[in-house]
Design a protein around this motif. Structure first.
Motif, PDB file in Angstrom:
ATOM      1  N   PHE A   1      73.950 -55.091  94.929  1.00 34.69           N
ATOM      2  CA  PHE A   1      73.104 -53.964  95.325  1.00 34.69           C
ATOM      3  C   PHE A   1      71.666 -54.193  94.883  1.00 34.69           C
ATOM      4  N   ILE A   2      70.750 -53.673  95.688  1.00 31.35           N
ATOM      5  CA  ILE A   2      69.329 -53.773  95.383  1.00 31.35           C
ATOM      6  C   ILE A   2      68.747 -52.374  95.285  1.00 31.35           C
ATOM      7  N   GLY A   3      67.848 -52.187  94.358  1.00 30.03           N
ATOM      8  CA  GLY A   3      67.230 -50.884  94.218  1.00 30.03           C
ATOM      9  C   GLY A   3      68.172 -49.885  93.556  1.00 30.03           C
ATOM     10  N   LYS A   4      67.739 -48.625  93.532  1.00 32.64           N
ATOM     11  CA  LYS A   4      68.504 -47.552  92.914  1.00 32.64           C
ATOM     12  C   LYS A   4      68.848 -46.497  93.962  1.00 32.64           C
ATOM     13  N   SER A   5      70.076 -45.970  93.869  1.00 31.62           N
ATOM     14  CA  SER A   5      70.502 -44.918  94.791  1.00 31.62           C
ATOM     15  C   SER A   5      71.634 -44.133  94.159  1.00 31.62           C
ATOM     16  N   PRO A   6      71.593 -42.799  94.255  1.00 35.45           N
ATOM     17  CA  PRO A   6      72.721 -41.999  93.773  1.00 35.45           C
ATOM     18  C   PRO A   6      74.030 -42.358  94.464  1.00 35.45           C
ATOM     19  N   LEU A   7      73.946 -42.742  95.759  1.00 33.85           N
ATOM     20  CA  LEU A   7      75.168 -43.128  96.486  1.00 33.85           C
ATOM     21  C   LEU A   7      75.793 -44.367  95.868  1.00 33.85           C
ATOM     22  N   VAL A   8      74.964 -45.343  95.561  1.00 36.74           N
ATOM     23  CA  VAL A   8      75.473 -46.560  94.945  1.00 36.74           C
ATOM     24  C   VAL A   8      76.096 -46.236  93.594  1.00 36.74           C
ATOM     25  N   ASP A   9      75.405 -45.448  92.804  1.00 38.50           N
ATOM     26  CA  ASP A   9      75.920 -45.076  91.484  1.00 38.50           C
ATOM     27  C   ASP A   9      77.268 -44.376  91.604  1.00 38.50           C
ATOM     28  N   MET A  10      77.396 -43.497  92.612  1.00 38.35           N
ATOM     29  CA  MET A  10      78.640 -42.766  92.806  1.00 38.35           C
ATOM     30  C   MET A  10      79.790 -43.713  93.121  1.00 38.35           C
ATOM     31  N   TRP A  11      79.547 -44.653  94.058  1.00 40.20           N
ATOM     32  CA  TRP A  11      80.610 -45.571  94.461  1.00 40.20           C
ATOM     33  C   TRP A  11      80.980 -46.536  93.339  1.00 40.20           C
ATOM     34  N   VAL A  12      80.000 -47.005  92.599  1.00 42.73           N
ATOM     35  CA  VAL A  12      80.283 -47.900  91.484  1.00 42.73           C
ATOM     36  C   VAL A  12      81.102 -47.171  90.424  1.00 42.73           C
ATOM     37  N   LYS A  13      80.759 -45.921  90.165  1.00 44.75           N
ATOM     38  CA  LYS A  13      81.509 -45.128  89.180  1.00 44.75           C
ATOM     39  C   LYS A  13      82.948 -44.941  89.632  1.00 44.75           C
ATOM     40  N   ARG A  14      83.138 -44.654  90.926  1.00 43.00           N
ATOM     41  CA  ARG A  14      84.504 -44.516  91.459  1.00 43.00           C
ATOM     42  C   ARG A  14      85.292 -45.807  91.273  1.00 43.00           C
ATOM     43  N   ALA A  15      84.652 -46.935  91.645  1.00 45.22           N
ATOM     44  CA  ALA A  15      85.339 -48.223  91.552  1.00 45.22           C
ATOM     45  C   ALA A  15      85.724 -48.529  90.112  1.00 45.22           C
ATOM     46  N   GLU A  16      84.825 -48.266  89.185  1.00 46.13           N
ATOM     47  CA  GLU A  16      85.111 -48.529  87.777  1.00 46.13           C
ATOM     48  C   GLU A  16      86.274 -47.672  87.284  1.00 46.13           C
ATOM     49  N   LEU A  17      86.357 -46.441  87.765  1.00 49.99           N
ATOM     50  CA  LEU A  17      87.438 -45.558  87.356  1.00 49.99           C
ATOM     51  C   LEU A  17      88.776 -46.055  87.879  1.00 49.99           C
ATOM     52  N   PHE A  18      88.825 -46.394  89.170  1.00 47.02           N
ATOM     53  CA  PHE A  18      90.063 -46.917  89.753  1.00 47.02           C
ATOM     54  C   PHE A  18      90.508 -48.180  89.017  1.00 47.02           C
ATOM     55  N   PHE A  19      89.545 -49.058  88.751  1.00 48.32           N
ATOM     56  CA  PHE A  19      89.886 -50.333  88.124  1.00 48.32           C
ATOM     57  C   PHE A  19      90.377 -50.116  86.692  1.00 48.32           C
ATOM     58  N   SER A  20      89.800 -49.159  85.987  1.00 47.55           N
ATOM     59  CA  SER A  20      90.253 -48.885  84.618  1.00 47.55           C
ATOM     60  C   SER A  20      91.678 -48.331  84.627  1.00 47.55           C
ATOM     61  N   TRP A  21      91.982 -47.452  85.586  1.00 44.36           N
ATOM     62  CA  TRP A  21      93.351 -46.940  85.711  1.00 44.36           C
ATOM     63  C   TRP A  21      94.332 -48.068  86.013  1.00 44.36           C
ATOM     64  N   TYR A  22      93.927 -48.949  86.917  1.00 45.77           N
ATOM     65  CA  TYR A  22      94.782 -50.081  87.298  1.00 45.77           C
ATOM     66  C   TYR A  22      95.079 -50.952  86.075  1.00 45.77           C
ATOM     67  N   LYS A  23      94.064 -51.284  85.290  1.00 41.16           N
ATOM     68  CA  LYS A  23      94.264 -52.140  84.119  1.00 41.16           C
ATOM     69  C   LYS A  23      95.109 -51.431  83.060  1.00 41.16           C
ATOM     70  N   GLU A  24      94.972 -50.123  82.954  1.00 40.98           N
ATOM     71  CA  GLU A  24      95.838 -49.371  82.033  1.00 40.98           C
ATOM     72  C   GLU A  24      97.294 -49.489  82.465  1.00 40.98           C
ATOM     73  N   ASP A  25      97.540 -49.370  83.767  1.00 37.68           N
ATOM     74  CA  ASP A  25      98.913 -49.463  84.272  1.00 37.68           C
ATOM     75  C   ASP A  25      99.477 -50.874  84.094  1.00 37.68           C
ATOM     76  N   LEU A  26      98.621 -51.893  84.181  1.00 34.78           N
ATOM     77  CA  LEU A  26      99.089 -53.268  83.993  1.00 34.78           C
ATOM     78  C   LEU A  26      99.609 -53.504  82.577  1.00 34.78           C
ATOM     79  N   GLU A  27      99.135 -52.730  81.633  1.00 32.31           N
ATOM     80  CA  GLU A  27      99.568 -52.915  80.248  1.00 32.31           C
ATOM     81  C   GLU A  27     101.032 -52.530  80.055  1.00 32.31           C
ATOM     82  N   ARG A  28     101.572 -51.702  80.968  1.00 36.90           N
ATOM     83  CA  ARG A  28     102.959 -51.271  80.802  1.00 36.90           C
ATOM     84  C   ARG A  28     103.838 -51.588  82.016  1.00 36.90           C
TER      85      ARG A  28
END
Length: 341
Positions: free
Chosen positions: A249-276
């Motif tokens: 991504f280039i520049g700053k945008s609330p939309l980009v921030d929103m999507w990145v935050k969503r992706a990070e949340l999904f990925f953190s949940w996924y890695k938590e589930d991988l632990e068990r």
């Protein structure tokens, strides 16, 4: 990088090759995409990989292929009055194939089987048709096995080929000749075309509804994204903020921030589930936007229908872009919908 956004992409792989080593390499590439094990491909790994698939009955990956045989009367028997005609052989072959006809393309040359005919099918269809013929008519089984072993000796090496006395010659029809026949008569529908789509899981669900095609898809059951990172397909609203060259991504945008935050949340949940649990269980939390690589293989009639359904305005924007790229490829090789070139 643990999280990445990628654009939808179409990679044409052209026509399914007729030469065995190239065919095996294509099949290996498709199969290893499912497990994301492309790093294990070596100059001589295709043979053992494909034979392993055949041994274990994983024949769906072998559908990314096309063996096209031309049957003609052998020159030395043209004057033998006692030998069966090509018309008789063609008609009896159709009878013996029975339901197996649906898995092949049979095309009489010049409109009559006596002029010769073509029989096409992917490797899976030939393997299963040989098994069918073996129980129906050993002579027809021996005839086709003998010639298939000539052109694909690795795949059919383990099969014992008894003798036969059918007075017909068989040759392998290459991609150039297949395409020439297709342009002359679109009804022949002989060539098979292979594409790789990089798209989201939601779009692959739409693609696999085209059941005349063959598919091999990246497996969320076996791929561990905790080890390799998670990639999502870029939503269209983020295109203005995305650099194609760096895939960042280039520049700053609330939309980009929103999507990145969503992706990070999904990925953190996924890695938590991988632990068990295993990846096949942890995948439950992965979003439809997850990047998926899928090989799609089929004949021109199937691709023509795909374009008709998926390019119009009412289709999803991402599958529309795929259909446009597919049509562009066919335009580039001189195949236009419903028109003989």
């Amino acid at each position: 990088m643990t999280i990445q956004f990628l654009k939808t992409e179409v990679q044409p792989h052209g026509m399914a090759p007729a030469e065995e080593s190239h065919a095996l390499q294509l099949i290996e590439g498709c199969g290893r995409t499912a497990y994301k094990s492309e790093d294990k491909i070596t100059p001589d790994s295709a043979r053992s990989f494909v034979l392993m698939l055949k041994k274990h009955g994983h024949l769906s990956v072998l559908e990314h292929s096309n063996i096209v045989l031309k049957v003609d009367r052998a020159p030395s028997t043209r004057s033998r009055q006692s030998s069966p005609s090509l018309d008789e052989f063609y008609d009896s072959l159709i009878q013996r194939l029975a339901f197996r006809n649906a898995f092949h393309r049979l095309y009489p040359l010049d409109g009559a089987a006596e002029a010769g005919f073509i029989m096409a099918g992917n490797l899976r269809s030939w393997i299963e048709t040989l098994a069918h013929l073996k129980g129906i008519d050993p002579i027809y089984f021996a005839f086709f096995l003998h010639h298939l072993k000539q052109f694909f000796p690795i795949i059919f090496a383990a099969d014992v080929s008894p003798g036969h006395d059918l007075p017909f010659a068989v040759s392998l029809v290459g991609p150039d000749e297949q395409l020439a026949l297709q342009k002359k008569d679109p009804a022949c529908d002989l060539p098979v075309f292979v594409f790789k789509f990089i798209c989201d899981r939601g779009i692959t669900h739409e693609v696999v509804r085209h059941r005349v095609f063959s598919f091999t898809q990246e497996s969320t059951r076996y791929v561990n994204y905790g080890n390799r990172g998670m990639a999502l397909i870029l939503p269209e609203e983020l295109y203005p903020f995305y650099d194609d060259g760096t895939k960042t991504f280039i520049g700053k945008s609330p939309l980009v921030d929103m999507w990145v935050k969503r992706a990070e949340l999904f990925f953190s949940w996924y890695k938590e589930d991988l632990e068990r649990s295993k990846p096949e269980i942890a995948r439950d939390i992965l979003p439809n936007l997850l990047k998926s690589e899928i090989f799609v293989t089929g004949r021109w009639s199937g691709w023509d229908h795909f374009i008709q359904l998926r390019e119009p305005m009412q289709a999803h924007p991402r599958i529309r872009s795929i259909a446009r790229d597919v049509r562009t490829y066919f335009d580039s090789i001189g195949l236009t919908r419903g028109v003989a070139q």
